[in-house]
Design a protein around this motif. Sequence first.
Motif, mmCIF file in Angstrom:
data_model
loop_
_atom_site.group_PDB
_atom_site.id
_atom_site.type_symbol
_atom_site.label_atom_id
_atom_site.label_comp_id
_atom_site.label_asym_id
_atom_site.label_seq_id
_atom_site.Cartn_x
_atom_site.Cartn_y
_atom_site.Cartn_z
ATOM 1 N N ARG A 61 40.715 48.481 55.715
ATOM 2 C CA ARG A 61 39.822 49.454 56.352
ATOM 3 C C ARG A 61 40.043 49.474 57.868
ATOM 4 N NH1 ARG A 61 36.209 52.349 53.801
ATOM 5 N NH2 ARG A 61 35.785 51.868 51.637
ATOM 6 N N LEU A 62 40.197 48.290 58.458
ATOM 7 C CA LEU A 62 40.460 48.220 59.897
ATOM 8 C C LEU A 62 41.764 48.926 60.232
ATOM 9 C CD1 LEU A 62 39.857 47.216 62.760
ATOM 10 C CD2 LEU A 62 40.955 45.052 62.129
ATOM 11 N N ALA A 77 37.933 57.835 61.217
ATOM 12 C CA ALA A 77 38.156 56.435 61.587
ATOM 13 C C ALA A 77 36.882 55.608 61.564
ATOM 14 C CB ALA A 77 38.789 56.358 62.974
ATOM 15 N N LEU A 78 35.806 56.155 62.119
ATOM 16 C CA LEU A 78 34.603 55.352 62.343
ATOM 17 C C LEU A 78 34.019 54.715 61.085
ATOM 18 C CD1 LEU A 78 32.841 57.265 65.250
ATOM 19 C CD2 LEU A 78 34.323 55.257 65.347
ATOM 20 N N PRO A 79 33.905 55.411 59.963
ATOM 21 C CA PRO A 79 33.359 54.748 58.771
ATOM 22 C C PRO A 79 34.203 53.545 58.330
ATOM 23 C CG PRO A 79 33.390 57.121 58.442
ATOM 24 C CD PRO A 79 34.133 56.849 59.723
ATOM 25 N N HIS A 80 35.519 53.649 58.477
ATOM 26 C CA HIS A 80 36.392 52.538 58.091
ATOM 27 C C HIS A 80 36.233 51.368 59.064
ATOM 28 C CE1 HIS A 80 38.330 54.587 54.805
ATOM 29 N NE2 HIS A 80 38.467 55.658 55.584
ATOM 30 N N LEU A 81 36.120 51.681 60.344
ATOM 31 C CA LEU A 81 35.940 50.618 61.336
ATOM 32 C C LEU A 81 34.592 49.927 61.145
ATOM 33 C CD1 LEU A 81 37.449 52.504 64.390
ATOM 34 C CD2 LEU A 81 38.509 50.631 63.093
ATOM 35 N N GLU A 82 33.564 50.706 60.859
ATOM 36 C CA GLU A 82 32.246 50.113 60.609
ATOM 37 C C GLU A 82 32.281 49.227 59.365
ATOM 38 O OE1 GLU A 82 29.904 53.683 60.503
ATOM 39 O OE2 GLU A 82 29.680 53.728 62.683
ATOM 40 N N ALA A 83 32.973 49.671 58.321
ATOM 41 C CA ALA A 83 33.085 48.867 57.102
ATOM 42 C C ALA A 83 33.860 47.574 57.375
ATOM 43 C CB ALA A 83 33.770 49.667 55.991
ATOM 44 N N ALA A 84 34.890 47.659 58.204
ATOM 45 C CA ALA A 84 35.661 46.463 58.562
ATOM 46 C C ALA A 84 34.781 45.475 59.315
ATOM 47 C CB ALA A 84 36.879 46.847 59.391
ATOM 48 N N ARG A 85 33.966 46.001 60.219
ATOM 49 C CA ARG A 85 33.057 45.134 60.979
ATOM 50 C C ARG A 85 32.055 44.464 60.039
ATOM 51 N NH1 ARG A 85 29.439 47.986 65.253
ATOM 52 N NH2 ARG A 85 28.515 48.737 63.334
ATOM 53 N N ARG A 86 31.497 45.245 59.113
ATOM 54 C CA ARG A 86 30.568 44.674 58.129
ATOM 55 C C ARG A 86 31.259 43.640 57.250
ATOM 56 N NH1 ARG A 86 29.106 50.049 57.682
ATOM 57 N NH2 ARG A 86 30.209 50.227 55.697
ATOM 58 N N ILE A 95 36.954 49.756 71.030
ATOM 59 C CA ILE A 95 36.653 50.528 69.827
ATOM 60 C C ILE A 95 35.223 50.253 69.380
ATOM 61 C CG2 ILE A 95 37.316 50.993 67.443
ATOM 62 C CD1 ILE A 95 39.439 51.764 69.603
ATOM 63 N N ALA A 96 34.828 48.989 69.436
ATOM 64 C CA ALA A 96 33.481 48.593 68.995
ATOM 65 C C ALA A 96 32.401 49.334 69.785
ATOM 66 C CB ALA A 96 33.300 47.088 69.149
#
Length: 103
Positions: A61-62, A77-86, A95-96
């Motif tokens: 995802r990241l 991009a954002l939903p995948h980055l948020e999922a990676a963070r979770r 990016i964060a």
Amino acid sequence: ARSGRLDVALRLLRRATELDPASAEAHFNLGVARDLAGRPDEAIAAVETALGLRPDDARMRLALGMLYLGRGRRGEALPHLEAARRGGLEIPPEIAAQLGPGS
């Protein structure tokens, strides 16, 4: 020399995905190699395939989020980055900041 080794890696990884189309890791590695080769759209396609096979993989995802950002596709991009963070991955600070609280 580097581009020659990358060409070999691309061929081998493409073959790996043909031999084992259900291998998320093979598709993911092909995506990484395509990105290194300057082929971001093909990289995205390979990582999307990998993620379809392993949808909860934070690392994939990241990678997909970063690839989308690189192509100016922030909304994707954002939903995948948020999922990676979770999923416990550290997101680059620049990016964060775009993700909001908890980054």
